[in-house]
Scaffold this motif. Structure first.
Motif, mmCIF file in Angstrom:
data_model
loop_
_atom_site.group_PDB
_atom_site.id
_atom_site.type_symbol
_atom_site.label_atom_id
_atom_site.label_comp_id
_atom_site.label_asym_id
_atom_site.label_seq_id
_atom_site.Cartn_x
_atom_site.Cartn_y
_atom_site.Cartn_z
ATOM 1 N N GLY A 195 0.794 -1.217 0.000
ATOM 2 C CA GLY A 195 0.000 0.000 0.000
ATOM 3 C C GLY A 195 0.830 1.272 0.000
ATOM 4 N N LEU A 196 2.098 1.176 0.444
ATOM 5 C CA LEU A 196 2.927 2.378 0.452
ATOM 6 C C LEU A 196 3.143 2.891 -0.969
ATOM 7 C CD1 LEU A 196 4.608 4.379 2.100
ATOM 8 C CD2 LEU A 196 6.551 2.817 1.904
ATOM 9 N N VAL A 197 3.365 1.973 -1.906
ATOM 10 C CA VAL A 197 3.398 2.315 -3.329
ATOM 11 C C VAL A 197 2.105 1.781 -3.931
ATOM 12 C CG1 VAL A 197 4.566 1.985 -5.527
ATOM 13 C CG2 VAL A 197 5.913 2.235 -3.427
ATOM 14 N N PRO A 198 1.167 2.640 -4.267
ATOM 15 C CA PRO A 198 -0.131 2.153 -4.739
ATOM 16 C C PRO A 198 -0.036 1.483 -6.104
ATOM 17 C CG PRO A 198 -0.016 4.538 -4.955
ATOM 18 C CD PRO A 198 1.221 4.113 -4.204
ATOM 19 N N SER A 240 -3.997 2.229 -0.198
ATOM 20 C CA SER A 240 -2.938 3.226 -0.060
ATOM 21 C C SER A 240 -3.376 4.249 0.989
ATOM 22 C CB SER A 240 -2.665 3.915 -1.394
ATOM 23 O OG SER A 240 -3.704 4.811 -1.726
ATOM 24 N N GLY A 241 -2.500 5.147 1.305
ATOM 25 C CA GLY A 241 -2.808 6.154 2.307
ATOM 26 C C GLY A 241 -1.571 6.616 3.046
ATOM 27 N N ALA A 242 -0.573 5.733 3.120
ATOM 28 C CA ALA A 242 0.658 6.090 3.817
ATOM 29 C C ALA A 242 1.532 6.984 2.944
ATOM 30 C CB ALA A 242 1.424 4.828 4.198
ATOM 31 N N THR A 243 2.337 7.794 3.589
ATOM 32 C CA THR A 243 3.342 8.591 2.899
ATOM 33 C C THR A 243 4.718 8.161 3.406
ATOM 34 O OG1 THR A 243 3.212 10.323 4.575
ATOM 35 C CG2 THR A 243 1.805 10.564 2.622
ATOM 36 N N PHE A 244 5.753 8.516 2.678
ATOM 37 C CA PHE A 244 7.106 8.189 3.103
ATOM 38 C C PHE A 244 7.941 9.455 3.030
ATOM 39 C CE2 PHE A 244 11.496 6.959 2.477
ATOM 40 C CZ PHE A 244 11.669 6.036 3.495
#
Length: 469
Positions: A195-198, A240-244
């Motif tokens: 999910g970090l990379v959709p 997805s939803g997380a950012t880095f």
């Protein structure tokens, strides 16, 4: 590799371009020269655009303000991702003349960040199998031994990085597809938390969570650079939803690593694999990590049964339309037909049971409070003969499917954990190997931070470049 530009990391190149120390044309020309010198033997880059067209775009970029973090960096995209107006074959004769009308989400993010797309990297048919060969473009050869496989399915990406034909590469990973070629090409490959990379927001986006895109590079600093571009939420992607933002800069000291090794003899290993991985763990111990050999209280055979069920179900859902058409079915490789037929034969109860096992394994790992990182080899065998389709046995044990020889990667893949493949050196005949560092879900920054500390101590890709004729 006489051109010093090729020895600079992607982050360094970006800084040099922004400060005017190097021009975009300088960088792109150096990499195109290296492709001209090396790619005929290795066959990592395919669908390469004409040089004059690429250099015209480089000149245009050089005369404009930097567009983003990847401004002016030449990148070849894995041939599973759609690239507008650039041939995308998926390694299949069905799509040998396919020219997409639009970029995939990941490619559009690369372009927005200023990357100059020069071509594609080779992959096995539809990315199936950790060995890069297909009837459209042929096999990709390992830069450290041209008689050996470069791994897969991101084998073209891994080989291109090792041979300095690109400064960065995207990969994708379902069953170790970027960790295996990273290990086999003495580079880094990072499978991020799911999910970090959709994924590309087309078709079914709720059920299947086995595959993800991720970055590959010759340093963890460069992995971070590319991950920041690839990652981030997309409103069309429900997972997805997380950012880095950046890797965790805390000291490696006190990090607790659980070394699973061959899981008490369950995974067959070619001689030398475990020794090299244990050498890598010794380096981590020197950095202050606490290493403990562990055997998870979970059946690895159950993990395998869950994996092949959910994987075949996913693949059948994606490719059954090609199987149902007799004209395209005849063009599919036998392994894909086997996957589709297995997937179509499954009952709803079998799929649910497989997901129950997956859920149990996720809970088991999530409650491992005595370790921060799990460690496993990136592969169970060193790069094999490039003319083989897949290895039929390891250490005298027969492989009962075309992908069983890569079973060691599924503990992370099955439940979407972040997993970094780091180089650990070479065996007695100079073939590379990697080590997986696997974190808890969402601990991507910590995994990369640990990998960065390891890289600064070892510098395997920088100190051991392939010698090409």
């Amino acid at each position: 590799m006489s051109n010093p530009i090729l020895n600079l990391g992607a982050t360094e190149l970006g800084t040099a371009i922004r400060t005017g120390t190097l021009t975009v044309e300088d960088v792109v020309s150096a990499y195109l020269d290296q492709i001209d010198a090396s790619n005929t033997a290795i066959n990592a880059i395919i669908s390469l655009r004409p040089r004059d067209e690429i250099m015209a775009e480089a000149s245009e970029m050089g005369n404009s303000d930097p567009a983003g973090a990847l401004h002016g960096l030449p990148i070849a995209v894995k041939d599973l991702a759609d690239t507008k107006d650039l041939r995308t074959t998926h390694g299949s004769p069905i799509f040998k003349d396919h020219i997409p009308k639009a970029d995939s989400l990941m490619v559009s993010r690369l372009r927005q960040a200023g990357a100059l797309i020069i071509g594609k990297t080779n992959t096995p048919e539809f990315g199936l199998g950790s060995h890069t060969y297909n009837p459209v473009s042929g096999p990709t050869r390992n830069p450290y031994d041209l008689t050996r496989s470069a791994g897969g399915s991101s084998g073209g990406a891994g080989a291109a990085l090792a041979a300095r034909m690109v400064p960065l590469a995207d990969g994708s990973d379902m069953m170790g597809s970027l960790r295996n070629p990273a290990g086999w090409n003495n580079v880094y490959g990072f499978r991020p938390s799911y999910g970090l990379v959709p994924p590309n927001p087309v078709g079914e986006v709720f059920l299947h969570q086995l595959s993800t895109a991720g970055p590959m590079a010759r340093s963890v600093e460069d992995l971070e650079l590319l991950l920041r571009v690839m990652a981030g939420p997309d409103p069309r992607s429900p997972h997805s939803g997380a950012t880095f933002a950046q890797m965790d800069a805390r000291s490696a000291k006190g990090t607790r690593i659980g070394w699973i090794g061959d899981w008490g003899g369950y995974f067959p290993m070619e001689p030398g694999v475990l020794n090299l991985c244990e050498n890598g763990l010794t380096t981590l111990a020197d950095l202050g990590c606490d290493i403990e050999t562990i055997k998870p209280e979970f059946s690895p055979e159950k993990l395998w049964q869950s994996w092949i069920t959910l994987r075949s179900w996913d693949i059948a859902g994606s490719y059954s339309y090609l199987y149902e058409n007799p004209e395209t079915r005849d063009l599919l490789k036998p392994e894909l037909i086997w996957e589709i037929e297995l997937g179509l034969s499954l009952s709803a109860q079998e799929i649910n049971n497989a997901s129950d096992i997956r859920s149990d394994w996720f809970r088991a790992v999530a409650t491992m409070t005595d370790v921060d990182i799990l460690a496993l080899p990136s592969a169970q065998i060193f790069p094999f003969d490039v003319t083989l389709d897949w290895p039929k046995e390891i250490a005298g044990r027969r492989m009962d499917t075309y992908h069983r020889w890569m079973e060691v990667v599924i503990p992370a893949s099955l439940i979407g954990l972040p997993a970094l493949s780091v180089p650990v050196g070479f065996n007695q005949i100079s073939l590379p190997m990697g080590l997986q560092l696997i974190g808890h879900r969402g601990s991507d920054a910590r995994v990369l931070g640990l990998g960065h500390a390891y890289h600064q101590r070892t510098l395997w890709p920088q100190k051991h470049t392939p010698v090409l004729g």
